[in-house]
Design a protein around this motif. Structure first.
Motif, mmCIF file in Angstrom:
data_model
loop_
_atom_site.group_PDB
_atom_site.id
_atom_site.type_symbol
_atom_site.label_atom_id
_atom_site.label_comp_id
_atom_site.label_asym_id
_atom_site.label_seq_id
_atom_site.Cartn_x
_atom_site.Cartn_y
_atom_site.Cartn_z
ATOM 1 N N LYS A 1 7.403 -33.618 -7.323
ATOM 2 C CA LYS A 1 8.299 -32.993 -6.359
ATOM 3 C C LYS A 1 9.720 -32.940 -6.906
ATOM 4 N N SER A 2 10.458 -31.954 -6.487
ATOM 5 C CA SER A 2 11.871 -31.832 -6.833
ATOM 6 C C SER A 2 12.555 -31.154 -5.657
ATOM 7 N N GLY A 3 13.842 -31.000 -5.756
ATOM 8 C CA GLY A 3 14.577 -30.311 -4.712
ATOM 9 C C GLY A 3 14.146 -28.869 -4.537
ATOM 10 N N TRP A 4 13.440 -28.329 -5.514
ATOM 11 C CA TRP A 4 13.009 -26.931 -5.473
ATOM 12 C C TRP A 4 11.517 -26.819 -5.275
ATOM 13 N N TYR A 5 10.864 -27.958 -5.171
ATOM 14 C CA TYR A 5 9.419 -27.932 -4.963
ATOM 15 C C TYR A 5 9.031 -29.193 -4.226
ATOM 16 N N ASP A 6 8.806 -29.058 -2.927
ATOM 17 C CA ASP A 6 8.482 -30.240 -2.128
ATOM 18 C C ASP A 6 6.992 -30.371 -1.867
ATOM 19 N N GLY A 7 6.206 -29.461 -2.417
ATOM 20 C CA GLY A 7 4.772 -29.532 -2.257
ATOM 21 C C GLY A 7 4.251 -28.711 -1.096
#
Length: 88
Positions: free
Chosen positions: A11-17
């Motif tokens: 996960k990242s700030g641009w991909y939370d799942g």
């Protein structure tokens, strides 16, 4: 019995799942890939993603920053420089 292995994206700030990675905007995919590959780049990538740039400028800044990682003397290693150059 063969096990299928599927790469799990962190996960990242641009991909939370909640959104499939493939459905993210290209800039978000690139930002996520950068921080997935090298988590130490997170503050720099966050700076680029938060900058007041349009999509094309943001992409340019991300790509310039990414390309500069292979060279110690490339000024675009500094995300502020990559942002300024993309905003021109």
């Amino acid at each position: 019995m063969a096990r299928e292995t599927k790469q799990k994206r962190s996960k990242s700030g641009w991909y939370d799942g909640t959104t499939p990675f493939e459905d993210l905007a290209p800039n978000q995919q690139l930002a996520h890939q950068l921080v997935t590959d090298r988590s130490d780049l997170t503050p720099s990538v966050e700076r680029i993603m938060a900058a007041e740039l349009d999509d094309a400028q943001q992409r340019s800044a991300l790509e310039s920053f990414q390309a500069a990682l292979g060279s110690f003397d490339d000024p675009n290693r500094d995300p502020r420089v990559a942002i300024a150059n993309a905003a021109r």
